[in-house]
Write a protein that holds these residues in place. Structure first.
Motif, PDB file in Angstrom:
ATOM      1  N   SER A  80       0.821  -1.217   0.000  1.00 53.36           N
ATOM      2  CA  SER A  80       0.000   0.000   0.000  1.00 53.36           C
ATOM      3  C   SER A  80       0.854   1.266   0.000  1.00 53.36           C
ATOM      4  O   SER A  80       0.385   2.323  -0.388  1.00 53.36           O
ATOM      5  CB  SER A  80      -0.942   0.003   1.202  1.00 53.36           C
ATOM      6  N   ILE A  81       2.089   1.160   0.426  1.00 55.67           N
ATOM      7  CA  ILE A  81       2.970   2.317   0.515  1.00 55.67           C
ATOM      8  C   ILE A  81       3.989   2.239  -0.615  1.00 55.67           C
ATOM      9  O   ILE A  81       4.798   1.310  -0.682  1.00 55.67           O
ATOM     10  CB  ILE A  81       3.661   2.363   1.889  1.00 55.67           C
ATOM     11  N   LYS A  82       3.927   3.207  -1.496  1.00 57.20           N
ATOM     12  CA  LYS A  82       4.845   3.249  -2.642  1.00 57.20           C
ATOM     13  C   LYS A  82       6.150   3.909  -2.207  1.00 57.20           C
ATOM     14  O   LYS A  82       6.147   5.028  -1.686  1.00 57.20           O
ATOM     15  CB  LYS A  82       4.232   4.033  -3.809  1.00 57.20           C
ATOM     16  N   CYS A  83       7.253   3.197  -2.408  1.00 54.64           N
ATOM     17  CA  CYS A  83       8.547   3.757  -2.047  1.00 54.64           C
ATOM     18  C   CYS A  83       9.661   2.947  -2.696  1.00 54.64           C
ATOM     19  O   CYS A  83       9.425   1.868  -3.242  1.00 54.64           O
ATOM     20  CB  CYS A  83       8.712   3.799  -0.530  1.00 54.64           C
ATOM     21  N   GLU A  84      10.848   3.492  -2.623  1.00 54.72           N
ATOM     22  CA  GLU A  84      12.031   2.828  -3.160  1.00 54.72           C
ATOM     23  C   GLU A  84      12.496   1.747  -2.175  1.00 54.72           C
ATOM     24  O   GLU A  84      12.203   1.821  -0.983  1.00 54.72           O
ATOM     25  CB  GLU A  84      13.153   3.847  -3.392  1.00 54.72           C
TER      26      GLU A  84
ATOM     27  N   ARG B 236       8.365  -3.695   6.258  1.00 50.74           N
ATOM     28  CA  ARG B 236       7.702  -4.828   5.598  1.00 50.74           C
ATOM     29  C   ARG B 236       8.343  -6.114   6.083  1.00 50.74           C
ATOM     30  O   ARG B 236       9.533  -6.139   6.404  1.00 50.74           O
ATOM     31  CB  ARG B 236       7.851  -4.729   4.074  1.00 50.74           C
ATOM     32  N   LEU B 237       7.548  -7.170   6.097  1.00 52.20           N
ATOM     33  CA  LEU B 237       8.082  -8.451   6.533  1.00 52.20           C
ATOM     34  C   LEU B 237       7.235  -9.588   6.014  1.00 52.20           C
ATOM     35  O   LEU B 237       6.106  -9.380   5.554  1.00 52.20           O
ATOM     36  CB  LEU B 237       8.175  -8.502   8.058  1.00 52.20           C
ATOM     37  N   ASP B 238       7.816 -10.762   6.070  1.00 51.54           N
ATOM     38  CA  ASP B 238       7.067 -11.974   5.749  1.00 51.54           C
ATOM     39  C   ASP B 238       7.246 -12.940   6.898  1.00 51.54           C
ATOM     40  O   ASP B 238       8.281 -12.946   7.565  1.00 51.54           O
ATOM     41  CB  ASP B 238       7.534 -12.595   4.428  1.00 51.54           C
ATOM     42  N   ILE B 239       6.204 -13.716   7.163  1.00 51.01           N
ATOM     43  CA  ILE B 239       6.286 -14.755   8.183  1.00 51.01           C
ATOM     44  C   ILE B 239       5.789 -16.060   7.576  1.00 51.01           C
ATOM     45  O   ILE B 239       4.917 -16.049   6.704  1.00 51.01           O
ATOM     46  CB  ILE B 239       5.486 -14.412   9.458  1.00 51.01           C
ATOM     47  N   LEU B 240       6.357 -17.135   8.025  1.00 51.85           N
ATOM     48  CA  LEU B 240       5.908 -18.444   7.590  1.00 51.85           C
ATOM     49  C   LEU B 240       4.413 -18.556   7.862  1.00 51.85           C
ATOM     50  O   LEU B 240       3.946 -18.164   8.933  1.00 51.85           O
ATOM     51  CB  LEU B 240       6.693 -19.522   8.351  1.00 51.85           C
TER      52      LEU B 240
ATOM     53  N   GLY C 259      -0.813  -7.291  16.415  1.00 53.07           N
ATOM     54  CA  GLY C 259      -1.021  -6.570  17.673  1.00 53.07           C
ATOM     55  C   GLY C 259      -0.249  -5.265  17.741  1.00 53.07           C
ATOM     56  O   GLY C 259      -0.581  -4.371  18.528  1.00 53.07           O
ATOM     57  N   CYS C 260       0.790  -5.149  16.920  1.00 55.93           N
ATOM     58  CA  CYS C 260       1.593  -3.921  16.862  1.00 55.93           C
ATOM     59  C   CYS C 260       1.175  -3.016  15.707  1.00 55.93           C
ATOM     60  O   CYS C 260       1.838  -2.015  15.433  1.00 55.93           O
ATOM     61  CB  CYS C 260       3.069  -4.277  16.738  1.00 55.93           C
ATOM     62  N   GLY C 261       0.082  -3.369  15.035  1.00 52.11           N
ATOM     63  CA  GLY C 261      -0.452  -2.505  13.984  1.00 52.11           C
ATOM     64  C   GLY C 261      -0.107  -2.874  12.558  1.00 52.11           C
ATOM     65  O   GLY C 261      -0.526  -2.180  11.623  1.00 52.11           O
ATOM     66  N   PHE C 262       0.663  -3.920  12.353  1.00 58.69           N
ATOM     67  CA  PHE C 262       0.987  -4.327  10.988  1.00 58.69           C
ATOM     68  C   PHE C 262      -0.268  -4.817  10.280  1.00 58.69           C
ATOM     69  O   PHE C 262      -1.118  -5.464  10.892  1.00 58.69           O
ATOM     70  CB  PHE C 262       2.039  -5.448  10.983  1.00 58.69           C
ATOM     71  N   LEU C 263      -0.349  -4.509   9.001  1.00 56.68           N
ATOM     72  CA  LEU C 263      -1.508  -4.901   8.204  1.00 56.68           C
ATOM     73  C   LEU C 263      -1.130  -6.032   7.259  1.00 56.68           C
ATOM     74  O   LEU C 263      -0.083  -5.985   6.600  1.00 56.68           O
ATOM     75  CB  LEU C 263      -2.017  -3.707   7.397  1.00 56.68           C
TER      76      LEU C 263
ATOM     77  N   LYS D 248       3.156 -15.124   4.743  1.00 55.14           N
ATOM     78  CA  LYS D 248       2.198 -14.024   4.854  1.00 55.14           C
ATOM     79  C   LYS D 248       2.985 -12.724   4.899  1.00 55.14           C
ATOM     80  O   LYS D 248       3.945 -12.597   5.660  1.00 55.14           O
ATOM     81  CB  LYS D 248       1.330 -14.199   6.096  1.00 55.14           C
ATOM     82  N   MET D 249       2.562 -11.779   4.086  1.00 53.30           N
ATOM     83  CA  MET D 249       3.248 -10.506   3.935  1.00 53.30           C
ATOM     84  C   MET D 249       2.533  -9.441   4.763  1.00 53.30           C
ATOM     85  O   MET D 249       1.299  -9.327   4.708  1.00 53.30           O
ATOM     86  CB  MET D 249       3.262 -10.090   2.463  1.00 53.30           C
ATOM     87  N   TYR D 250       3.306  -8.643   5.503  1.00 51.35           N
ATOM     88  CA  TYR D 250       2.768  -7.588   6.363  1.00 51.35           C
ATOM     89  C   TYR D 250       3.516  -6.288   6.117  1.00 51.35           C
ATOM     90  O   TYR D 250       4.685  -6.295   5.735  1.00 51.35           O
ATOM     91  CB  TYR D 250       2.874  -7.978   7.837  1.00 51.35           C
ATOM     92  N   GLU D 251       2.844  -5.188   6.445  1.00 45.04           N
ATOM     93  CA  GLU D 251       3.434  -3.868   6.227  1.00 45.04           C
ATOM     94  C   GLU D 251       2.902  -2.900   7.279  1.00 45.04           C
ATOM     95  O   GLU D 251       1.739  -2.997   7.711  1.00 45.04           O
ATOM     96  CB  GLU D 251       3.059  -3.374   4.833  1.00 45.04           C
ATOM     97  N   LEU D 252       3.750  -1.948   7.661  1.00 44.92           N
ATOM     98  CA  LEU D 252       3.336  -0.874   8.569  1.00 44.92           C
ATOM     99  C   LEU D 252       4.044   0.403   8.167  1.00 44.92           C
ATOM    100  O   LEU D 252       5.283   0.433   8.058  1.00 44.92           O
ATOM    101  CB  LEU D 252       3.659  -1.222  10.028  1.00 44.92           C
ATOM    102  N   LYS D 253       3.265   1.446   7.948  1.00 44.75           N
ATOM    103  CA  LYS D 253       3.840   2.753   7.608  1.00 44.75           C
ATOM    104  C   LYS D 253       4.523   3.313   8.843  1.00 44.75           C
ATOM    105  O   LYS D 253       4.011   3.217   9.957  1.00 44.75           O
ATOM    106  CB  LYS D 253       2.733   3.706   7.143  1.00 44.75           C
ATOM    107  N   VAL D 254       5.705   3.899   8.632  1.00 44.23           N
ATOM    108  CA  VAL D 254       6.476   4.456   9.751  1.00 44.23           C
ATOM    109  C   VAL D 254       6.116   5.920   9.925  1.00 44.23           C
ATOM    110  O   VAL D 254       5.926   6.639   8.981  1.00 44.23           O
ATOM    111  CB  VAL D 254       7.985   4.307   9.493  1.00 44.23           C
TER     112      VAL D 254
END
Length: 173
Positions: free
Chosen positions: A83-87, A129-133, A145-149, A167-173
């Motif tokens: 959702s967040i466009k960036c380099e 951004r992160l991925d988890i098994l 629980g920490c707000g990652f979507l 599973k891919m997760y993202e959180l805007k800083v």
């Protein structure tokens, strides 16, 4: 508690931390996908220390948690609908986040995620951004629980797991 970069001289402490964690959590290792000497491998830990990317959360002389922070990503990240466009260099990606079994259930996971987000801000990153098994429900609970979507579940290849759902997760800083 102190969140700090680990020094290369602390390799043996870090390795022992991860190996003890894997041993103590043998009942859930299939969920998290970690195995001694395979993930996180000694080479991965050493290279992360050499690059100054391995961080520790310590209380007194106790190592409570470790994480590797950089912008390195699996090629599977490329076509994820973030959702967040960036380099690429504006993204922080945590790897091998681990909390000592002795410290689990005490808010240490949330504390280290807060430290990761603070570090991302100081480094001028736009997102984490992160991925988890796909089977790692403990990590999923921590990050949501920490707000990652949640962004997407997808099959990706890693040397240590082969083709597996992540599973891919993202959180805007």
């Amino acid at each position: 508690m102190i969140f700090q970069k680990a020094d290369i001289s602390e390799f043996d402490i870090v390795k022992e931390f991860y190996w003890n964690l894997i041993e103590e959590m043998s009942d859930v290792n299939d969920q998290i996908g970690w195995k001694k000497g395979i993930y996180p491998s000694d080479d991965f830990l050493m290279k992360s220390l050499e690059k100054g990317e391995l961080f520790m959360l310590k209380e007194d002389d106790s190592l409570c948690a470790c994480v590797i922070l950089n912008s390195d990503y699996n090629m599977g990240y490329v076509d994820v609908p973030w959702s967040i466009k960036c380099e690429a260099d504006e993204v922080l990606i945590p790897h091998a986040l681990a909390v000592s079994p002795d410290c689990q259930g005490k808010g240490i996971g949330k504390r280290i995620v807060k430290e990761i987000l603070d570090y991302a801000k100081t480094e001028g990153k736009k997102t984490v951004r992160l991925d988890i098994l796909g089977t790692n429900t403990t990590a999923e609970k921590l990050y949501t629980g920490c707000g990652f979507l949640f962004v997407q579940a997808k099959i990706m290849f890693y040397e240590d797991t082969g083709w597996t759902e992540y599973k891919m997760y993202e959180l805007k800083v």
